[in-house]
Design a protein around this motif. Structure first.
Motif, PDB file in Angstrom:
ATOM      1  N   TRP A 132       0.832  -1.205   0.000  1.00  0.00           N
ATOM      2  CA  TRP A 132       0.000   0.000   0.000  1.00  0.00           C
ATOM      3  C   TRP A 132       0.869   1.260   0.000  1.00  0.00           C
ATOM      4  O   TRP A 132       0.616   2.198  -0.755  1.00  0.00           O
ATOM      5  CB  TRP A 132      -0.915  -0.017   1.221  1.00  0.00           C
ATOM      6  CG  TRP A 132      -1.689   1.256   1.427  1.00  0.00           C
ATOM      7  CD1 TRP A 132      -2.868   1.618   0.835  1.00  0.00           C
ATOM      8  CD2 TRP A 132      -1.339   2.345   2.305  1.00  0.00           C
ATOM      9  NE1 TRP A 132      -3.268   2.859   1.275  1.00  0.00           N
ATOM     10  CE2 TRP A 132      -2.354   3.320   2.173  1.00  0.00           C
ATOM     11  CE3 TRP A 132      -0.277   2.568   3.171  1.00  0.00           C
ATOM     12  CZ2 TRP A 132      -2.325   4.522   2.892  1.00  0.00           C
ATOM     13  CZ3 TRP A 132      -0.235   3.760   3.883  1.00  0.00           C
ATOM     14  CH2 TRP A 132      -1.260   4.720   3.742  1.00  0.00           C
ATOM     15  N   SER A 133       1.898   1.261   0.831  1.00  0.00           N
ATOM     16  CA  SER A 133       2.761   2.427   0.967  1.00  0.00           C
ATOM     17  C   SER A 133       3.514   2.713  -0.328  1.00  0.00           C
ATOM     18  O   SER A 133       3.494   3.840  -0.844  1.00  0.00           O
ATOM     19  CB  SER A 133       3.766   2.214   2.105  1.00  0.00           C
ATOM     20  OG  SER A 133       3.116   1.918   3.314  1.00  0.00           O
ATOM     21  N   PHE A 149       4.195   8.325   2.950  1.00  0.00           N
ATOM     22  CA  PHE A 149       4.221   6.930   2.510  1.00  0.00           C
ATOM     23  C   PHE A 149       5.592   6.297   2.749  1.00  0.00           C
ATOM     24  O   PHE A 149       5.682   5.091   2.995  1.00  0.00           O
ATOM     25  CB  PHE A 149       3.823   6.843   1.038  1.00  0.00           C
ATOM     26  CG  PHE A 149       2.394   7.247   0.789  1.00  0.00           C
ATOM     27  CD1 PHE A 149       1.347   6.562   1.386  1.00  0.00           C
ATOM     28  CD2 PHE A 149       2.104   8.329  -0.020  1.00  0.00           C
ATOM     29  CE1 PHE A 149       0.029   6.938   1.171  1.00  0.00           C
ATOM     30  CE2 PHE A 149       0.782   8.711  -0.240  1.00  0.00           C
ATOM     31  CZ  PHE A 149      -0.254   8.008   0.365  1.00  0.00           C
ATOM     32  N   PHE A 152       5.572   5.013   6.303  1.00  0.00           N
ATOM     33  CA  PHE A 152       4.875   3.743   6.449  1.00  0.00           C
ATOM     34  C   PHE A 152       5.706   2.591   5.893  1.00  0.00           C
ATOM     35  O   PHE A 152       5.752   1.504   6.490  1.00  0.00           O
ATOM     36  CB  PHE A 152       3.520   3.806   5.740  1.00  0.00           C
ATOM     37  CG  PHE A 152       2.465   4.526   6.519  1.00  0.00           C
ATOM     38  CD1 PHE A 152       2.016   4.046   7.727  1.00  0.00           C
ATOM     39  CD2 PHE A 152       1.924   5.708   6.039  1.00  0.00           C
ATOM     40  CE1 PHE A 152       1.045   4.711   8.455  1.00  0.00           C
ATOM     41  CE2 PHE A 152       0.952   6.380   6.758  1.00  0.00           C
ATOM     42  CZ  PHE A 152       0.503   5.885   7.963  1.00  0.00           C
ATOM     43  N   ALA A 153       6.362   2.813   4.753  1.00  0.00           N
ATOM     44  CA  ALA A 153       7.193   1.758   4.180  1.00  0.00           C
ATOM     45  C   ALA A 153       8.342   1.403   5.119  1.00  0.00           C
ATOM     46  O   ALA A 153       8.633   0.221   5.356  1.00  0.00           O
ATOM     47  CB  ALA A 153       7.734   2.199   2.814  1.00  0.00           C
TER      48      ALA A 153
END
Length: 220
Positions: A132-133, A149, A152-153
């Motif tokens: 998603w990220s 993002f 998050f990754a």
């Protein structure tokens, strides 16, 4: 007053990091569970996490526009592909036995000889979040979204290593290796096919809701 521009984004980022780190520290969590109960803690922590996430995403959209790269049509295809894989992974993983990661249920029933999705990825939910990220990072070259993002990754990659280390310590290296030694295999089952169908349905709902909720309508 609410800070604006980069001030709001940085405030939301700090709030997100603090709200996800302090409540789960063992002394703090133990005190909160004693006061709220296990279910109460889970509900409160989930609600706090959701509030922090919504604020952070909104603040990224309101941050000053600093472009790091331009948008290209192929990036949307990469996002659609990544999200399809992410929803399938999540559908196959949620509520399934997985003593090697978080989010597992009925972990005592886990069979390393038939590990299911865990044979392909020890941390399928984190892999889904990583997809998603990265999938959303590619078409969003604005600095604030790259930070969002990218955070998050990085969280997903670091989380996998930290969980592996903690599980080895808790289980012992030999038991961890035994559980993690399952051979990936594709064994279609009725339950697995139903989960794939559920993942496809969720993927469709995400596409439909993205425009009304996020304000951007996904297009190829």
């Amino acid at each position: 007053m609410m800070p604006s521009g980069w001030g709001e984004f940085l405030a939301a980022l700090v709030f997100f990091l603090v709200s996800h780190s302090i409540p789960v520290r063992p002394p703090v969590k133990a005190a909160l569970v004693a006061r709220l109960g296990a279910s109460g803690f889970t509900l409160a922590y989930s609600a706090l996490s959701l509030v922090a996430l919504v604020w952070l995403i909104g603040a990224a959209g309101r941050a000053p526009v600093v472009m790091l790269w331009d948008w290209a049509p192929w990036q949307n295809h990469a996002t659609f592909t990544a999200m399809a894989l992410a929803t399938v992974l999540a559908a196959l993983a949620i509520g399934r036995p997985n003593p090697l990661s978080f989010g597992g249920a009925r972990n005592e029933d886990f069979d390393p000889a038939a590990p299911g999705i865990v044979g392909w990825a020890r941390h399928p939910l984190l892999v889904a979040l990583l997809l998603w990220s990265v999938g959303h990072l590619l078409p969003n070259g604005q600095l604030a979204h790259v930070l969002l993002f990218g955070l998050f990754a990085g969280f997903c990659l670091l989380g996998m290593r930290l969980i592996d280390r903690r599980k080895r310590r808790e289980m012992g290296a030999e038991e961890w290796r035994r559980l993690a030694s399952g051979t990936p295999a594709i064994r279609p089952t009725r339950a697995g096919l139903l989960r794939l169908a559920a993942g496809a349905a969720v993927y469709g709902l995400l596409l439909l809701a993205h425009g009304p909720v996020i304000g951007i309508h996904p297009t190829l």
